[in-house]
Every structure is written in structure tokens, then in C-alpha cells.
Design an enzyme around this catalytic site. Structure first.
Site, PDB file in Angstrom:
ATOM      1  N   ASN A 130      -4.529   4.873  -2.172  1.00  0.00           N
ATOM      2  CA  ASN A 130      -5.704   5.487  -1.531  1.00  0.00           C
ATOM      3  C   ASN A 130      -6.288   6.636  -2.346  1.00  0.00           C
ATOM      4  O   ASN A 130      -5.559   7.516  -2.804  1.00  0.00           O
ATOM      5  CB  ASN A 130      -5.318   6.034  -0.152  1.00  0.00           C
ATOM      6  CG  ASN A 130      -4.961   4.941   0.836  1.00  0.00           C
ATOM      7  OD1 ASN A 130      -5.840   4.262   1.351  1.00  0.00           O
ATOM      8  ND2 ASN A 130      -3.672   4.747   1.068  1.00  0.00           N
ATOM      9  N   GLU A 144      -6.026  -5.026   8.815  1.00  0.00           N
ATOM     10  CA  GLU A 144      -5.041  -3.953   8.971  1.00  0.00           C
ATOM     11  C   GLU A 144      -4.524  -3.866  10.397  1.00  0.00           C
ATOM     12  O   GLU A 144      -5.212  -4.246  11.342  1.00  0.00           O
ATOM     13  CB  GLU A 144      -5.693  -2.598   8.671  1.00  0.00           C
ATOM     14  CG  GLU A 144      -6.248  -2.424   7.287  1.00  0.00           C
ATOM     15  CD  GLU A 144      -6.639  -0.968   7.052  1.00  0.00           C
ATOM     16  OE1 GLU A 144      -5.948  -0.323   6.258  1.00  0.00           O
ATOM     17  OE2 GLU A 144      -7.614  -0.486   7.662  1.00  0.00           O
ATOM     18  N   GLU A 195       0.857  -1.190   0.000  1.00  0.00           N
ATOM     19  CA  GLU A 195       0.000   0.000   0.000  1.00  0.00           C
ATOM     20  C   GLU A 195       0.892   1.238   0.000  1.00  0.00           C
ATOM     21  O   GLU A 195       1.833   1.333   0.796  1.00  0.00           O
ATOM     22  CB  GLU A 195      -0.912   0.029   1.240  1.00  0.00           C
ATOM     23  CG  GLU A 195      -1.751   1.322   1.299  1.00  0.00           C
ATOM     24  CD  GLU A 195      -2.724   1.385   2.478  1.00  0.00           C
ATOM     25  OE1 GLU A 195      -2.772   0.423   3.275  1.00  0.00           O
ATOM     26  OE2 GLU A 195      -3.428   2.412   2.582  1.00  0.00           O
ATOM     27  N   GLU A 251      -8.045   2.091  -2.963  1.00  0.00           N
ATOM     28  CA  GLU A 251      -8.725   1.957  -1.676  1.00  0.00           C
ATOM     29  C   GLU A 251      -9.618   3.166  -1.471  1.00  0.00           C
ATOM     30  O   GLU A 251      -9.164   4.302  -1.551  1.00  0.00           O
ATOM     31  CB  GLU A 251      -7.702   1.861  -0.535  1.00  0.00           C
ATOM     32  CG  GLU A 251      -6.760   0.688  -0.685  1.00  0.00           C
ATOM     33  CD  GLU A 251      -5.922   0.430   0.574  1.00  0.00           C
ATOM     34  OE1 GLU A 251      -6.134   1.084   1.605  1.00  0.00           O
ATOM     35  OE2 GLU A 251      -5.047  -0.462   0.490  1.00  0.00           O
ATOM     36  N   ASP A 262     -11.920   0.463   2.203  1.00  0.00           N
ATOM     37  CA  ASP A 262     -10.954   0.676   3.276  1.00  0.00           C
ATOM     38  C   ASP A 262     -11.658   0.936   4.611  1.00  0.00           C
ATOM     39  O   ASP A 262     -12.822   1.353   4.638  1.00  0.00           O
ATOM     40  CB  ASP A 262     -10.092   1.895   2.901  1.00  0.00           C
ATOM     41  CG  ASP A 262      -8.769   1.943   3.641  1.00  0.00           C
ATOM     42  OD1 ASP A 262      -8.467   1.015   4.418  1.00  0.00           O
ATOM     43  OD2 ASP A 262      -8.016   2.917   3.431  1.00  0.00           O
TER      44      ASP A 262
HETATM   45  P1  C2E Z   1      -5.122   4.174   5.975  1.00  0.00           P
HETATM   46  O1  C2E Z   1      -5.381   4.192   4.521  1.00  0.00           O
HETATM   47  O2  C2E Z   1      -6.091   3.430   6.827  1.00  0.00           O
HETATM   48  O3  C2E Z   1      -3.645   3.629   6.146  1.00  0.00           O
HETATM   49  C1  C2E Z   1      -3.228   2.788   7.203  1.00  0.00           C
HETATM   50  C2  C2E Z   1      -2.542   3.590   8.274  1.00  0.00           C
HETATM   51  O4  C2E Z   1      -2.223   2.718   9.368  1.00  0.00           O
HETATM   52  C3  C2E Z   1      -1.205   4.186   7.841  1.00  0.00           C
HETATM   53  O5  C2E Z   1      -1.026   5.402   8.549  1.00  0.00           O
HETATM   54  C4  C2E Z   1      -0.208   3.145   8.322  1.00  0.00           C
HETATM   55  O6  C2E Z   1       1.100   3.665   8.479  1.00  0.00           O
HETATM   56  C5  C2E Z   1      -0.832   2.754   9.632  1.00  0.00           C
HETATM   57  N1  C2E Z   1      -0.447   1.412  10.078  1.00  0.00           N
HETATM   58  C6  C2E Z   1      -0.122   0.343   9.333  1.00  0.00           C
HETATM   59  N2  C2E Z   1       0.170  -0.736  10.101  1.00  0.00           N
HETATM   60  C7  C2E Z   1       0.011  -0.338  11.379  1.00  0.00           C
HETATM   61  C8  C2E Z   1       0.153  -1.011  12.640  1.00  0.00           C
HETATM   62  O7  C2E Z   1       0.486  -2.203  12.735  1.00  0.00           O
HETATM   63  N3  C2E Z   1      -0.109  -0.281  13.756  1.00  0.00           N
HETATM   64  C9  C2E Z   1      -0.468   1.035  13.690  1.00  0.00           C
HETATM   65  N4  C2E Z   1      -0.694   1.669  14.833  1.00  0.00           N
HETATM   66  N5  C2E Z   1      -0.628   1.701  12.516  1.00  0.00           N
HETATM   67  C10 C2E Z   1      -0.388   1.009  11.371  1.00  0.00           C
HETATM   68  P2  C2E Z   1      -0.506   6.725   7.816  1.00  0.00           P
HETATM   69  O8  C2E Z   1       0.549   6.367   6.814  1.00  0.00           O
HETATM   70  O9  C2E Z   1      -0.176   7.710   8.868  1.00  0.00           O
HETATM   71  O10 C2E Z   1      -1.762   7.222   6.997  1.00  0.00           O
HETATM   72  C11 C2E Z   1      -2.902   7.684   7.670  1.00  0.00           C
HETATM   73  C12 C2E Z   1      -4.059   7.874   6.720  1.00  0.00           C
HETATM   74  O11 C2E Z   1      -3.785   8.938   5.806  1.00  0.00           O
HETATM   75  C13 C2E Z   1      -4.335   6.646   5.834  1.00  0.00           C
HETATM   76  O12 C2E Z   1      -5.068   5.682   6.549  1.00  0.00           O
HETATM   77  C14 C2E Z   1      -5.114   7.295   4.709  1.00  0.00           C
HETATM   78  O13 C2E Z   1      -6.446   7.496   5.087  1.00  0.00           O
HETATM   79  C15 C2E Z   1      -4.427   8.649   4.587  1.00  0.00           C
HETATM   80  N6  C2E Z   1      -3.440   8.590   3.487  1.00  0.00           N
HETATM   81  C16 C2E Z   1      -2.125   8.238   3.512  1.00  0.00           C
HETATM   82  N7  C2E Z   1      -1.567   8.343   2.286  1.00  0.00           N
HETATM   83  C17 C2E Z   1      -2.552   8.734   1.446  1.00  0.00           C
HETATM   84  C18 C2E Z   1      -2.616   9.012   0.028  1.00  0.00           C
HETATM   85  O14 C2E Z   1      -1.644   8.905  -0.736  1.00  0.00           O
HETATM   86  N8  C2E Z   1      -3.820   9.429  -0.461  1.00  0.00           N
HETATM   87  C19 C2E Z   1      -4.925   9.567   0.339  1.00  0.00           C
HETATM   88  N9  C2E Z   1      -6.079   9.965  -0.227  1.00  0.00           N
HETATM   89  N10 C2E Z   1      -4.912   9.296   1.660  1.00  0.00           N
HETATM   90  C20 C2E Z   1      -3.742   8.882   2.204  1.00  0.00           C
HETATM   91 CA    CA Z   2      -5.745   2.621   3.060  1.00  0.00          CA
HETATM   92 CA    CA Z   3      -7.285   1.583   6.368  1.00  0.00          CA
END
Ligand code: C2E
Ligand code: CA
Ligand code: CA
Ligand code: CA
Length: 275
Positions: free
Chosen positions: A113, A232, A58, A145, A175
């Protein structure tokens, strides 16, 4: 009472003003960073829980601003949406992500995403297809997603865009399932290829029975509807073992790997991927 009420309103207004200034500062810095190509995708492995083999990654946006430092996506993505920068930002990310993914083994997919506002913008599908054409990344290896919020703003528009993407072989994942305004009816109207079970259920699967029951029900439903599933936020071995025992095929979480940049992803593949 009137006095204190007025006082409260004053303080509140001041706080709102501060918050608005902060958002505007981030917006300006983000516009500059996007134009300079300084926001980049990191990649987190998604694994087959039975073999522990990586099956895809992802893409997750990362922005280390020269003035503001690391700004988390939870902060800048909503601002990009609100201020009309998300389309440009998303194109920058998808271009970099597909370029990186062209260097991965052919069997691996890229998951990307999309924000709710992109499912209202009728240019979204064309922009995605243009990037695929330019980078040469196979549409059938791309998965997008989306969240329920993204489908609800304008369901007809979302359906049209999703239809255009599916027509070229792009798969669609729902998602954060289980959070927000989850409606089972949505699963009837839309055909999703995959469902991602939110971290909230996974983190409590060992602690409480309700989470276990909910996850088992989701898995049964996915099987019936022919949807793939990824859980996830898996952080512990015991969670992975329990999910596999319940029949969950896919997993993602810190236990298997944190998001890392394109170069580190290539090293991860050298160390973890067996053809
Ligand atoms: P999401 O799509 O639900 O992505 C999963 C989030 O959970 C990611 O946070 C990831 O780093 C984190 N995560 C993965 N495994 C674990 C784990 O084992 N434990 C914990 N505590 N966290 C875990 P991240 O990278 O901070 O991204 C947060 C949100 O920001 C994403 O949630 C998504 O909604 C948004 N996002 C990130 N990149 C993009 C993008 O390129 N485009 C869009 N539209 N949204 C994005
Ligand atoms: Ca996602
Ligand atoms: Ca997610
Ligand atoms: Ca989320």
C-alpha cells in the site's frame, strides 16, 4: 443562549486539545518505533477464486508498541502521513516485506500500500527502486495499491511517480474501489493493472440486489478495460461462490486467511501452496 453556546465551544476546545495530545503521543512513539525498526508487515493471502490457490500476499503494517500496545494502522498511518513520517515508515515496511517475499515461490506477488502523500513526494519512486535493488526482489512481482484520494491531491505528480514505477514492471492496483470519490473518468486517464472491490460491496452481496448489480457492473467494466479484479473482505463461502459465479477471478478475506507475520506466512505456504 449565548452562555450555552460559549460553554459548548469550551468543551469542544477541551476535547480537541485532548485529541491533539493523543496524536502527538502516538507521533512520538511512532518516530521511536520506526527508528528502532519495530513496525513490521503482516501478510494476507490473495487467492484465485476458481482454484482457491494463493497467488500473492498484501502487506499490512502492524505496530505493537511497548507503551501503547497494539495500535491499528487505521490510526497510525494517517498520523504518519500528517506528521511527515510516512516515507520513512513505508521504506521500513517495504524493505522487510520484500526481504520476506524473497523466500516465497517465484510465482507469488507482493502487494504493497502507498499513502496519498507518497504520490506527491517525488522521492517515492527512487526509494522503492533502491529497496528492490538492495533486496533483489523482482520488480515484476511487486504491485502497489493506491486509492483515488492519492491520485487527486496532485494528479500530475501521481502520474509521474506511477509512470516511473510501471516503467520497471511494477503493477498498479486501484484500492477500495467503490468508496470515496470514485470517478469512472479516472479509469480512463490512468491505466490500472488491477482493481480491488471494496469490502462494503462484498459484505452485502448476499443481502441486497444493488450490491450485486454494482459488483456485476464493476466486473464487466474490468473485463472490457483488461484489468484484473480482486474482491476484498470475503468472509463466507457463499460470498466466494457468488463472486466466482459473477466472474470475479481474485479474492481476499478472512475466509482464506487473516494477515500473519513473515514466519507464519511461510507456514501458510507450506500448508496451502502447491507448485
Ligand atoms: P486496506 O488497504 O483496504 O486493507 C484491507 C484491510 O481489511 C486490512 O485492515 C485487512 O486486515 C482487513 N481485512 C482483510 N480481510 C478482511 C475480512 O474478511 N473482513 C474484515 N472485516 N476485514 C478484512 P488493516 O490491516 O487494519 O489495515 C487498514 C488500512 O490501513 C488498510 O486498508 C490500509 O489503508 C492501511 N494500511 C495498512 N498497512 C499499510 C501500509 O503498510 N501502508 C499504507 N500506506 N497503508 C496501510
Ligand atoms: Ca490495500
Ligand atoms: Ca482495500
Ligand atoms: Ca481501506
Amino acid at each position: 443562549a449565548k452562555q450555552s453556546g460559549r460553554g459548548k465551544v469550551m468543551v469542544y476546545t477541551r476535547e480537541m486539545e485532548e485529541a491533539a495530545k493523543r496524536v502527538t503521543r502516538i507521533e512520538q512513539a511512532l518516530r521511536r518505533a520506526v527508528a528502532a525498526g519495530e513496525v513490521e508487515p503482516f501478510f494476507q493471502p490473495i487467492v484465485d477464486l476458481s482454484t482457491r490457490q494463493v497467488v500473492g500476499f498484501e502487506a499490512l503494517a502492524r505496530w505493537n508498541d511497548r507503551d501503547l500496545g497494539m495500535v491499528p494502522p487505521d490510526v497510525f498511518i494517517p498520523i504518519a502521513e500528517e506528521r511527515g513520517i510516512i516515507g520513512q515508515l513505508s521504506q521500513l515496511l517495504l524493505r522487510q516485506a520484500t526481504e520476506a517475499a524473497c523466500n516465497w515461490p517465484d510465482e507469488l506477488f507482493l502487494s504493497f500500500n502507498l499513502s496519498p502523500s507518497q504520490l506527491v513526494d517525488q522521492n517515492t519512486a527512487r526509494h522503492i527502486l533502491d529497496i528492490l535493488q538492495r533486496t533483489g526482489f523482482d520488480a515484476r512481482r511487486l504491485e502497489i495499491e493506491i486509492t483515488e484520494t492519492g491520485l487527486m491531491t496532485d494528479p500530475d505528480s501521481a502520474e509521474k511517480i506511477v509512470g516511473e514505477l510501471r516503467a520497471v514492471g511494477i503493477r498498479v492496483a486501484l484500492d477500495d474501489f467503490g468508496t470515496g470519490q470514485s470517478s469512472l473518468g479516472r479509469l480512463r486517464e490512468f491505466h490500472f493493472d488491477k482493481l480491488k472491490i471494496d469490502r462494503a460491496f462484498v459484505s452485502s452481496i448476499l443481502e441486497d440486489k444493488p450490491s450485486e448489480h454494482i459488483i456485476r457492473a464493476i466486473l464487466a467494466m474490468c473485463e472490457g478495460l483488461g484489468m484484473d479484479v480482486v474482491a476484498e473482505g470475503i468472509e463466507e463461502e457463499e460470498q466466494a461462490a457468488r463472486l466466482l459465479q459473477f466472474g470475479c477471478a481474485g479474492g481476499q478475506g478472512y475466509m482464506f486467511g487473516k494477515p500473519v507475520n513473515a514466519a507464519a506466512t511461510m507456514r501458510y505456504l507450506r500448508d496451502h501452496y502447491r507448485a
